[in-house]
Design a protein around this motif. Structure first.
Motif, short mmCIF file in Angstrom:
data_model
loop_
_atom_site.label_atom_id
_atom_site.label_comp_id
_atom_site.label_asym_id
_atom_site.label_seq_id
_atom_site.Cartn_x
_atom_site.Cartn_y
_atom_site.Cartn_z
N ARG A 224 0.83 -1.19 0.00
CA ARG A 224 0.00 0.00 0.00
C ARG A 224 0.87 1.25 0.00
N ALA A 225 0.43 2.25 -0.74
CA ALA A 225 1.16 3.51 -0.77
C ALA A 225 1.00 4.24 0.56
N ALA A 226 1.93 5.14 0.82
CA ALA A 226 1.86 5.91 2.06
C ALA A 226 0.60 6.77 2.07
N CYS A 227 0.01 6.91 3.25
CA CYS A 227 -1.21 7.69 3.40
C CYS A 227 -0.90 9.18 3.22
N LYS A 228 -1.72 9.85 2.44
CA LYS A 228 -1.55 11.29 2.24
C LYS A 228 -2.66 12.04 2.96
N TYR A 229 -2.29 13.09 3.63
CA TYR A 229 -3.25 13.92 4.37
C TYR A 229 -3.47 15.21 3.59
#
Length: 249
Positions: A224-229
């Motif tokens: 999974r790609a890193a979570c973006k805020y």
């Protein structure tokens, strides 16, 4: 009336999956094997029916296509309450192979009700129940969430779009069972565990049936790609990410 419950031997859902031999084979090192959850619910409902003398259930048998390493899982099914078991001594190559092997056994020893889980928690194919019914030439009902016997009549409830459907049909038949057939799987008691040691497991050699598929290679899902805020005050950035990166709008 006799009930046959078809069970699969699957890795516990907490298993960390790894592959060996060039991604062609599951690494079974350290795996905890369990009864497929939907099959366990099927078995529990069958036992609930047998507990009621008015239902006139004579015997509950479990059947599995697998090698000797699956016998601890079969013994657990016996500890839960099944009367006896059948193990077809072959590695479960694919859904057709499993259904065809089960069909050969059932033709020699028919059952009024055959229960299959809607899918197995490893391959999630949802094929064996329907194939088995076709090979036996008997009706099948899918997505069964309730089963009852009243005055010798079998009533099945199945989930359909927008509601539920009640079905009555003569035996024999295959019921393809999903969640809701019973509240919780039955837990083996200490007495059940002790009794399971003396319950028979009939081992039969497989029929000369070829599988129809071949596993070329397994592939792990991409990380999974890193979570973006995204700042709540910046909806334009969110829309841009959904359009250009996630590509879902």
């Amino acid at each position: 009336m006799k009930i046959l419950v078809c069970i699969s031997n699957v890795p516990d859902t907490t298993t960390k999956v790894k592959f060996v031999d060039g991604l062609k084979k599951l690494d079974e090192t350290g795996i905890q094997w369990v009864i497929n959850p939907w099959d366990e619910l099927s078995l529990t409902r069958a036992l609930e029916l047998k507990d009621d003398p008015a239902k006139a259930i004579e015997k509950i048998t479990v059947a599995h296509v697998g090698l000797v390493g699956a016998e601890p899982t079969i013994r657990k099914a016996l500890a839960i309450g099944a009367d006896d078991a059948i193990r077809i001594n072959a590695a479960p190559a694919d859904a057709y192979f499993v259904a065809a092997q089960l069909a050969e056994v059932i033709k020699n020893d028919p059952y009024e009700i055959i229960l299959c889980g809607i899918e197995s928690s490893d391959f999630n194919g949802s094929n064996v129940g329907g194939m088995l019914a076709e090979l036996l030439g008997i009706p099948s009902v899918s997505a069964v969430s309730k089963m009852d016997l009243t005055n010798g009549e079998v009533i099945l409830t199945r989930e359909i779009d927008g509601g539920k459907e009640n079905v009555s049909l003569p035996v024999p038949f295959v019921a393809i069972v999903q969640k809701g057939i019973t509240k919780e799987p039955r837990i083996p008691s200490m007495r059940g565990i002790m009794m399971s040691r003396s319950k028979p497991i009939t081992v039969t050699e497989p029929a000369a049936i070829d599988s129809l598929t071949e596993i070329v290679q397994y592939e792990m899902p991409k990380p999974r790609a890193a979570c973006k805020y995204v700042d709540a005050e910046n909806p334009g950035e969110l829309i841009s990410l959904l359009q250009n990166e996630a590509k879902i709008i």
